[in-house]
Scaffold this motif. Structure first.
Motif, PDB file in Angstrom:
ATOM      1  N   ALA A 200      -3.862  -5.204  -1.496  1.00 15.41           N
ATOM      2  CA  ALA A 200      -4.032  -3.974  -0.717  1.00 15.41           C
ATOM      3  C   ALA A 200      -5.079  -3.074  -1.364  1.00 15.41           C
ATOM      4  CB  ALA A 200      -2.703  -3.243  -0.597  1.00 15.41           C
ATOM      5  N   LYS A 201      -5.046  -2.971  -2.673  1.00 13.98           N
ATOM      6  CA  LYS A 201      -6.020  -2.139  -3.376  1.00 13.98           C
ATOM      7  C   LYS A 201      -7.422  -2.725  -3.275  1.00 13.98           C
ATOM      8  CE  LYS A 201      -6.681   0.266  -7.725  1.00 13.98           C
ATOM      9  NZ  LYS A 201      -6.157   0.530  -9.062  1.00 13.98           N
ATOM     10  N   HIS A 202      -7.532  -4.047  -3.373  1.00 13.19           N
ATOM     11  CA  HIS A 202      -8.844  -4.700  -3.314  1.00 13.19           C
ATOM     12  C   HIS A 202      -9.504  -4.522  -1.943  1.00 13.19           C
ATOM     13  CE1 HIS A 202     -11.954  -7.608  -4.291  1.00 13.19           C
ATOM     14  NE2 HIS A 202     -11.744  -8.163  -3.105  1.00 13.19           N
ATOM     15  N   PHE A 203      -8.734  -4.705  -0.875  1.00  7.51           N
ATOM     16  CA  PHE A 203      -9.288  -4.619   0.474  1.00  7.51           C
ATOM     17  C   PHE A 203      -9.085  -3.247   1.121  1.00  7.51           C
ATOM     18  CE2 PHE A 203      -8.836  -9.207  -0.028  1.00  7.51           C
ATOM     19  CZ  PHE A 203     -10.077  -9.620   0.402  1.00  7.51           C
ATOM     20  N   LYS A 204      -8.486  -2.323   0.378  1.00  9.68           N
ATOM     21  CA  LYS A 204      -8.271  -0.953   0.840  1.00  9.68           C
ATOM     22  C   LYS A 204      -7.456  -0.888   2.131  1.00  9.68           C
ATOM     23  CE  LYS A 204     -12.317   0.713  -1.496  1.00  9.68           C
ATOM     24  NZ  LYS A 204     -13.744   0.735  -1.402  1.00  9.68           N
ATOM     25  N   VAL A 205      -6.341  -1.583   2.112  1.00  9.93           N
ATOM     26  CA  VAL A 205      -5.351  -1.499   3.186  1.00  9.93           C
ATOM     27  C   VAL A 205      -4.010  -1.170   2.536  1.00  9.93           C
ATOM     28  CG1 VAL A 205      -6.543  -3.119   4.713  1.00  9.93           C
ATOM     29  CG2 VAL A 205      -4.843  -3.974   3.132  1.00  9.93           C
ATOM     30  N   SER A 206      -3.023  -0.847   3.332  1.00  5.76           N
ATOM     31  CA  SER A 206      -1.732  -0.494   2.747  1.00  5.76           C
ATOM     32  C   SER A 206      -0.918  -1.740   2.409  1.00  5.76           C
ATOM     33  CB  SER A 206      -0.937   0.392   3.711  1.00  5.76           C
ATOM     34  OG  SER A 206      -0.456  -0.369   4.791  1.00  5.76           O
ATOM     35  N   ARG A 207       0.005  -1.577   1.490  1.00  3.14           N
ATOM     36  CA  ARG A 207       0.895  -2.680   1.120  1.00  3.14           C
ATOM     37  C   ARG A 207       1.747  -3.104   2.315  1.00  3.14           C
ATOM     38  NH1 ARG A 207       4.592  -0.472  -2.819  1.00  3.14           N
ATOM     39  NH2 ARG A 207       4.025   1.469  -1.820  1.00  3.14           N
ATOM     40  N   ASN A 208       2.140  -2.113   3.109  1.00  4.48           N
ATOM     41  CA  ASN A 208       2.953  -2.422   4.282  1.00  4.48           C
ATOM     42  C   ASN A 208       2.183  -3.267   5.289  1.00  4.48           C
ATOM     43  OD1 ASN A 208       5.072  -0.952   3.242  1.00  4.48           O
ATOM     44  ND2 ASN A 208       4.467   0.942   4.273  1.00  4.48           N
ATOM     45  N   THR A 209       0.895  -3.034   5.398  1.00  6.15           N
ATOM     46  CA  THR A 209       0.067  -3.826   6.302  1.00  6.15           C
ATOM     47  C   THR A 209       0.007  -5.271   5.835  1.00  6.15           C
ATOM     48  OG1 THR A 209      -1.265  -1.891   6.838  1.00  6.15           O
ATOM     49  CG2 THR A 209      -2.232  -4.034   7.315  1.00  6.15           C
ATOM     50  N   ILE A 210      -0.153  -5.487   4.543  1.00  7.72           N
ATOM     51  CA  ILE A 210      -0.183  -6.849   3.997  1.00  7.72           C
ATOM     52  C   ILE A 210       1.140  -7.550   4.286  1.00  7.72           C
ATOM     53  CG2 ILE A 210      -0.379  -8.240   1.887  1.00  7.72           C
ATOM     54  CD1 ILE A 210      -3.021  -6.958   2.641  1.00  7.72           C
ATOM     55  N   THR A 211       2.242  -6.858   4.066  1.00 13.69           N
ATOM     56  CA  THR A 211       3.560  -7.434   4.330  1.00 13.69           C
ATOM     57  C   THR A 211       3.722  -7.769   5.804  1.00 13.69           C
ATOM     58  OG1 THR A 211       4.480  -6.125   2.517  1.00 13.69           O
ATOM     59  CG2 THR A 211       6.043  -7.044   4.102  1.00 13.69           C
ATOM     60  N   LYS A 212       3.282  -6.882   6.662  1.00 17.45           N
ATOM     61  CA  LYS A 212       3.362  -7.105   8.108  1.00 17.45           C
ATOM     62  C   LYS A 212       2.551  -8.336   8.500  1.00 17.45           C
ATOM     63  CE  LYS A 212       1.684  -4.912  12.253  1.00 17.45           C
ATOM     64  NZ  LYS A 212       0.968  -3.747  12.756  1.00 17.45           N
TER      65      LYS A 212
END
Length: 107
Positions: free
Chosen positions: A88-100
């Protein structure tokens, strides 16, 4: 017929008119036949290297990822053995988005 902007033409014109000094850096991306979502984001970061936190947060809210970009991000995570926070930090998205994404597209 898919109605999407011709990012290759847009960025080619923009680089030739406003940013000719960055032409060499962007040549790799502009030589591709089609630009992916991640390519567009990368070119945008090269051209408009803004470190302003407010503008970054605003722009992040308006990003849209297609299935190929999502699968690339999840494969990147798997290949580099990263957890959701690191990706999430590398691609600048939220952790919740990655989980989703992981729940929707099982990779």
């Amino acid at each position: 017929m898919k109605n999407t902007p011709d990012y290759k033409k847009i960025y080619s014109d923009m680089i030739s008119i406003k940013y000719p000094e960055k032409k060499e850096v962007c040549r790799i991306f502009l030589s591709k036949e089609n630009l992916s979502v991640l390519d567009v984001i990368t070119i945008n970061n090269i051209l408009f290297n803004t470190n302003c936190r407010e503008s970054t947060q605003f722009n992040q809210k308006h990003r849209s990822y297609d299935v190929s970009a999502i699968s690339y991000i999840l494969q990147y995570q798997k290949r580099n053995e990263l957890n959701n926070s690191q990706v999430a930090k590398h691609f600048k998205v939220s952790r919740n988005t990655i989980t989703k994404w992981k729940n929707q597209i099982l990779i």
